[in-house]
Design an enzyme around this catalytic site. Structure first.
Site, mmCIF file in Angstrom:
data_model
loop_
_atom_site.group_PDB
_atom_site.id
_atom_site.type_symbol
_atom_site.label_atom_id
_atom_site.label_comp_id
_atom_site.label_asym_id
_atom_site.label_seq_id
_atom_site.Cartn_x
_atom_site.Cartn_y
_atom_site.Cartn_z
ATOM 1 N N ASP A 1 0.077 1.918 8.423
ATOM 2 C CA ASP A 1 -0.451 1.114 9.538
ATOM 3 C C ASP A 1 0.392 1.186 10.815
ATOM 4 O O ASP A 1 -0.093 0.842 11.891
ATOM 5 C CB ASP A 1 -0.572 -0.352 9.118
ATOM 6 C CG ASP A 1 -1.651 -0.565 8.079
ATOM 7 O OD1 ASP A 1 -2.419 0.384 7.828
ATOM 8 O OD2 ASP A 1 -1.722 -1.669 7.523
ATOM 9 N N THR B 1 4.469 2.390 5.498
ATOM 10 C CA THR B 1 3.069 1.949 5.557
ATOM 11 C C THR B 1 2.332 2.850 6.538
ATOM 12 O O THR B 1 2.899 3.226 7.571
ATOM 13 C CB THR B 1 2.921 0.475 6.019
ATOM 14 O OG1 THR B 1 1.568 0.242 6.435
ATOM 15 C CG2 THR B 1 3.830 0.123 7.191
ATOM 16 N N ASP C 1 5.256 -5.091 5.935
ATOM 17 C CA ASP C 1 5.766 -6.427 6.310
ATOM 18 C C ASP C 1 5.716 -7.436 5.163
ATOM 19 O O ASP C 1 6.639 -8.248 5.022
ATOM 20 C CB ASP C 1 5.075 -6.955 7.583
ATOM 21 C CG ASP C 1 3.561 -6.955 7.487
ATOM 22 O OD1 ASP C 1 3.017 -6.463 6.483
ATOM 23 O OD2 ASP C 1 2.915 -7.466 8.424
ATOM 24 N N ARG D 1 -6.047 -3.100 9.199
ATOM 25 C CA ARG D 1 -6.575 -4.461 9.098
ATOM 26 C C ARG D 1 -6.170 -5.283 10.319
ATOM 27 O O ARG D 1 -6.947 -6.032 10.856
ATOM 28 C CB ARG D 1 -6.023 -5.096 7.819
ATOM 29 C CG ARG D 1 -6.866 -6.178 7.242
ATOM 30 C CD ARG D 1 -6.414 -6.586 5.867
ATOM 31 N NE ARG D 1 -5.070 -6.138 5.517
ATOM 32 C CZ ARG D 1 -4.663 -5.877 4.291
ATOM 33 N NH1 ARG D 1 -5.503 -5.992 3.285
ATOM 34 N NH2 ARG D 1 -3.425 -5.503 4.049
ATOM 35 N N GLY E 1 0.835 -1.210 0.000
ATOM 36 C CA GLY E 1 0.000 0.000 0.000
ATOM 37 C C GLY E 1 0.866 1.256 0.000
ATOM 38 O O GLY E 1 1.843 1.322 0.747
ATOM 39 N N ARG F 1 0.956 -4.953 -5.141
ATOM 40 C CA ARG F 1 1.122 -6.143 -4.306
ATOM 41 C C ARG F 1 1.403 -7.260 -5.315
ATOM 42 O O ARG F 1 0.812 -7.276 -6.386
ATOM 43 C CB ARG F 1 -0.145 -6.413 -3.505
ATOM 44 C CG ARG F 1 -0.564 -5.188 -2.660
ATOM 45 C CD ARG F 1 -1.594 -5.532 -1.617
ATOM 46 N NE ARG F 1 -2.213 -4.343 -1.052
ATOM 47 C CZ ARG F 1 -1.801 -3.735 0.062
ATOM 48 N NH1 ARG F 1 -0.753 -4.174 0.719
ATOM 49 N NH2 ARG F 1 -2.438 -2.668 0.520
ATOM 50 N N ASP G 1 2.632 -0.789 11.851
ATOM 51 C CA ASP G 1 2.587 -2.095 12.534
ATOM 52 C C ASP G 1 3.897 -2.876 12.418
ATOM 53 O O ASP G 1 3.893 -4.100 12.537
ATOM 54 C CB ASP G 1 1.422 -2.927 11.966
ATOM 55 C CG ASP G 1 1.528 -3.119 10.462
ATOM 56 O OD1 ASP G 1 2.392 -2.480 9.834
ATOM 57 O OD2 ASP G 1 0.743 -3.908 9.916
HETATM 58 O O1 F6P Z 1 -1.410 -1.623 4.532
HETATM 59 C C1 F6P Z 1 -1.987 -0.393 4.336
HETATM 60 C C2 F6P Z 1 -3.470 -0.507 4.143
HETATM 61 O O2 F6P Z 1 -3.967 0.761 3.841
HETATM 62 C C3 F6P Z 1 -4.253 -1.150 5.298
HETATM 63 O O3 F6P Z 1 -4.517 -0.267 6.356
HETATM 64 C C4 F6P Z 1 -5.501 -1.601 4.590
HETATM 65 O O4 F6P Z 1 -6.099 -2.652 5.284
HETATM 66 C C5 F6P Z 1 -4.987 -2.046 3.256
HETATM 67 O O5 F6P Z 1 -3.781 -1.347 3.035
HETATM 68 C C6 F6P Z 1 -5.933 -1.804 2.107
HETATM 69 O O6 F6P Z 1 -5.328 -2.281 0.955
HETATM 70 P P1 F6P Z 1 -5.921 -2.138 -0.493
HETATM 71 O O7 F6P Z 1 -5.847 -0.714 -0.864
HETATM 72 O O8 F6P Z 1 -5.024 -2.971 -1.343
HETATM 73 O O9 F6P Z 1 -7.322 -2.644 -0.426
#
Ligand code: F6P
Length: 329
Positions: free
Chosen positions: A134, A132, A109, A178, A17, A78, A136
């Protein structure tokens, strides 16, 4: 792990992301490498770009004026195919053909797990930078993008509060996260939200309703409940509908902030963090370090092996959850 350093050309990519500040990190990597007399190649679209050989030559001017821009000039993706060893082998072959001796990976991660396999299976020198929203990842106090994301969420919730107050509404505001409640918890504290529902703490609907009833008895006419997308009640829409069944006379609305949290011009903190980590990542590669992530802990640079950075999530301080509720009484 230490390598002999014979690095003349490095690659840099952004993966997973996007996060505000990734561009500032790319800029720092490019400028530091050039300063050290090393060539830099940008890999487009994360690990996918390695497979398709989407390489661009990076000069100092290639990264002019990107420090203030959100997103990533290298684009991101991804890349689930990377779970297969033969795909990873193809990626390493592309790097070798392009005479790229080492790689800087900016991501979360999932990206570090892929990076770690490239180091372990093929001996490719790789250093990671935590990017990121997040927050995390273990081995850094904050990740690049987190500060901007929480500021975006806070300013959105402040606006929602105006409508909540004007119309006597309880808003359930869903924020990203998430697996982790950092964005939710920080946003809840900073906006004085009435409750925060986070993945780290079981969502108890009855208890939430009892809080809401107590608030009403104290003449609170509106409220904000911050809901992390990964809490175990199923997200804001699901939690709000369960609450509505128990408290049918409450006026309830749901707002999902979504991807606005990932965009926008990075905050000062994110720009500074990204610049420092970009600089340190290149120097780490040139010193022969590999298989590690560069982070910042208590204002000091820290190197954490990828395995460790990915295995343990950065933990929220559960006391903050309690404090957030106490302060909103
Ligand atoms: O990892 C970053 C993030 O924004 C998370 O907070 C979220 O769950 C996820 O990516 C959403 O990903 P996507 O945009 O691929 O649906």
């Amino acid at each position: 792990m230490k390598h002999k350093t014979n690095i003349r050309r490095i690659g840099v990519l952004t993966s997973g992301g996007d996060a505000p500040g990734m561009n500032a990190a790319i800029r720092a990597v490019v400028r530091t490498a050039i300063y050290e007399g090393v060539e830099v190649v940008g890999v487009m679209r994360g690990f996918s770009g390695l497979l398709n050989r989407q390489f661009i030559s990076m000069q100092s001017h290639s990264v002019s004026k990107i420090i203030s821009q959100g997103g990533t000039m290298l684009k991101s993706s991804r890349c689930p195919e990377f779970r297969e060893r033969e795909i990873r082998e193809r990626a390493v072959e592309s790097l070798r053909e392009a005479c790229i001796d080492g790689l800087v990976v900016i991501g979360g991660d999932g990206s570090f797990r892929a990076a770690n396999l490239l180091c372990n299976e093929f001996g490719l020198p790789v250093v990671g930078i935590p990017g990121t929203i997040d927050n995390d990842i273990c081995g850094t106090d904050t990740t690049i993008g987190f500060d901007t994301a929480i500021n975006t969420a806070v300013s959105a919730v402040d606006k929602i509060r105006d409508t909540a107050d004007s119309h006597n509404i309880i808003f359930f505001v869903e924020v990203m996260g998430r697996d982790s409640g950092f964005i939710a918890l920080n946003t809840a504290i900073a906006t004085g939200a009435e409750a925060a529902l986070i993945p780290e703490v079981h969502t108890d609907i009855e208890k939430l309703c009892s809080y809401m009833e107590r608030d009403r008895r104290k003449n609170k006419t509106s409220g904000i409940i911050i809901v992390a997308e990964g809490e175990d009640g199923g997200g804001a829409i699901s939690v709000a509908s369960k609450v509505k069944e128990i408290l049918p006379d409450y006026e309830i609305r749901v707002t999902t902030l979504g991807h606005i949290q990932r965009g926008g011009s990075p905050s000062c903190n994110d720009r500074v963090l990204a610049s420092l980590l970009g600089y340190e990542a290149v120097n780490a590669l040139l010193k022969g370090l590999s298989g590690i992530m560069v982070g910042q802990v208590k204002n000091e640079i820290r190197f954490t092996p990828f395995e460790e950075a990915c295995a343990n999530h950065n933990l929220i301080n559960k006391k903050w959850h309690e404090i957030s509720r106490i302060l909103s009484l």
